[in-house]
Scaffold this active site. Structure first.
Site, PDB file in Angstrom:
ATOM      1  CE  LYS A 128      43.527  43.586  30.444  1.00 48.94           C
ATOM      2  NZ  LYS A 128      43.662  42.554  31.484  1.00 48.94           N
ATOM      3  CG  ASP A 168      44.712  45.631  33.527  1.00 49.23           C
ATOM      4  OD1 ASP A 168      44.739  44.411  33.704  1.00 49.23           O
ATOM      5  OD2 ASP A 168      45.728  46.278  33.226  1.00 49.23           O
TER       6      ASP A 168
HETATM    7  N1  GLU Z   1      42.469  42.769  34.331  1.00 47.30           N
HETATM    8  C1  GLU Z   1      42.369  41.531  35.031  1.00 47.30           C
HETATM    9  C2  GLU Z   1      43.246  40.497  34.370  1.00 47.30           C
HETATM   10  O1  GLU Z   1      44.298  40.817  33.881  1.00 47.30           O
HETATM   11  C3  GLU Z   1      40.945  41.100  35.288  1.00 47.30           C
HETATM   12  C4  GLU Z   1      40.077  40.921  34.105  1.00 47.30           C
HETATM   13  C5  GLU Z   1      38.610  40.653  34.472  1.00 47.30           C
HETATM   14  O2  GLU Z   1      38.298  40.483  35.638  1.00 47.30           O
HETATM   15  O3  GLU Z   1      37.815  40.616  33.527  1.00 47.30           O
HETATM   16  O4  GLU Z   1      42.958  39.325  34.339  1.00 47.30           O
END
Ligand code: GLU
Length: 448
Positions: A128, A168
């Site tokens: 992340k 996100d």
């Molecule tokens: N931010 C999204 C999550 O919390 C998507 C992450 C992604 O698609 O890599 O899963």
């Protein structure tokens, strides 16, 4: 050392070595307190120190992002990428641009992502990132320059086989476009699979935008079905009004439910007619305005700057805004009003105290790492399409998403039954099933 003492020792170590990172402690606590039975069944995991290794990110990047705003003033932000675990595939997880972003927030999100991604059954590790940049009120040119400055550092750590960010909070199709443009310029490579959440038309997948919200509703639908219920004619409350919330509302309405309230950080909105999706999209996506603008445009709606959206009586609640938004008090109000099911569209929106209230009341509760896994699962489908230089139809992609969500749900229940005594314990099931898949891969790959 017995398993409970081992888990306590690991947790104390996490708190000591990661001071001030409350959200990360909270996320780790949830996982650690679910995996006792699986550690008892697999003593080899403890000998290989799987839990200790899982709780320590493989790599943590913190970098300066300097850029120039429209007034010609130099701005300085802090960028992050936590590459948490790559046992199952390249690091995968979104980027969050929000003033609240700090290392603890990114670590909690990255940690959650490991287990969520594992649950999808796809070949994706966990990571992340983000920045403490506030996109609110920024011009399009400022957003572009910020994204370019951010990518100018991050690009060296990315790659379709290494680390694949997505969006996100604060990062959607527009930002992914600017980030991709800069990655392509610096590397001189059209590497479509290095980012997901790209707009459809140049490498993006159909249904990716909708996937997290749709997926959360599919998950709730599966939970309801175990007690003979469905969405038809049900009153629903969805918190938030971003990408996850908007498409959760859309899917609830398609299934015959009525979303009577949603929210943003300024307050909440009640519309007994059911939220008008076109108007909500126009306010939030086109005008990028506050939610009160909806109430100004629609006489049946009422905006409130005070109180909680979860005070609005409903049968199904979908918290889709942000971490720790749903408190014990909210949970008590929901239970009192007869809520049947709560599915987390956001990451960790319910506080541990709220989850306890749902558990005590035997409310169906789907934790985010299962209920919101549809977004990242569809990102993995986007990677698949990019790798094969193919593009699937909306129907085919949504079909895969629906199947994945059904499998995630079934996996949670089966695992909860095997390692506990209650198939309804989705917290135990999700954490254990995700953990098992990662632990097996780590065991096979040796001490790295
Ligand atoms: N931010 C999204 C999550 O919390 C998507 C992450 C992604 O698609 O890599 O899963």
């Amino acid at each position: 050392m017995d398993v409970s003492a081992h888990i306590e020792a690991v947790y104390e170590d996490i708190r000591r070595r990661n001071p001030g990172e409350g959200e990360f402690h909270q996320a780790a606590h949830e996982v650690l307190h679910a995996i006792g039975p699986v550690l008892r069944a697999h003593p080899e995991y403890s000998r290989a120190r799987i839990v200790e290794r899982l709780c320590e990110p493989e790599r943590q990047l913190i970098f300066r992002v300097a850029w120039v705003d429209d007034q010609g003033t130099v701005q300085v932000n802090r960028g992050f990428r936590v590459e948490f675990n790559s046992a199952l595939g390249p690091y995968k997880g979104g980027l969050r641009f929000h003033p609240s972003v700090n290392l603890g927030i990114v670590k909690f999100l990255g940690f959650e992502q490991i287990f969520k991604n594992a649950l999808t059954g796809m070949a994706i590790g966990g990571g992340k990132g983000g920045a403490d940049f506030d996109p609110k009120g920024r011009s399009d040119g400022e957003i572009m320059r910020f994204c370019q400055a951010f990518m100018t550092e991050l690009y060296r750590h990315l790659g379709e086989h290494t680390d694949v960010p997505a969006g996100d909070i604060g990062v959607g199709g527009r930002e992914i476009g600017y980030l991709f443009g800069q990655y392509k310029r610096i590397t001189n490579r059209y590497e479509a699979g290095v980012l997901t959440g790209k707009p459809v038309g140049w490498g993006g997948s159909h249904a990716r935008t909708e996937a997290t919200g749709y997926g959360a509703v599919y998950f709730a639908q599966e939970m309801l079905a175990t007690r003979g219920h469905d969405f038809d004619g049900r009153r629903v409350v969805v918190s938030g009004s971003g990408n996850v919330a908007v498409y959760a509302v859309e899917k609830v309405h398609a299934l015959g439910g009525r979303v009577v309230a949603c929210s943003d950080s300024s307050g909440y909105l009640v519309d007994e007619d059911g939220i008008d999706l076109d108007l909500l999209k126009e306010v939030k996506e086109v005008r990028r305005a506050r939610i009160s603008a909806y109430a100004e445009a629609k006489p049946t709606a009422r905006f409130s700057a005070r109180g909680s959206v979860f005070d609005v009586p409903c049968e199904i609640a979908l918290p889709c805004a942000t971490q720790n938004e749903l408190t014990r008090q909210d949970a008590v109000a929901l239970v009192k009003n007869g809520v049947l099911a709560v599915a987390e569209g956001a990451n960790m929106p319910c506080t541990p105290e709220a989850v306890e209230v749902f558990r005590g009341a035997r409310t169906l509760f789907g934790p985010g790492k299962a209920a919101n896994a549809g977004g990242v699962a569809t990102s993995a489908l986007e990677m698949q399409q990019n790798a094969s230089r193919d593009s699937w139809t909306f129907e085919r992609t949504e079909d895969r998403l629906a199947t994945i969500m059904r499998q995630v749900h079934a996996q949670c229940r089966a695992t909860a039954e095997t390692y506990g005594d209650d198939a309804d314990d989705y917290v135990l099931g999700a954490n254990t099933a995700g953990f098992l898949r990662v632990a097996e891969a780590m065991m096979a790959q040796g001490v790295v």
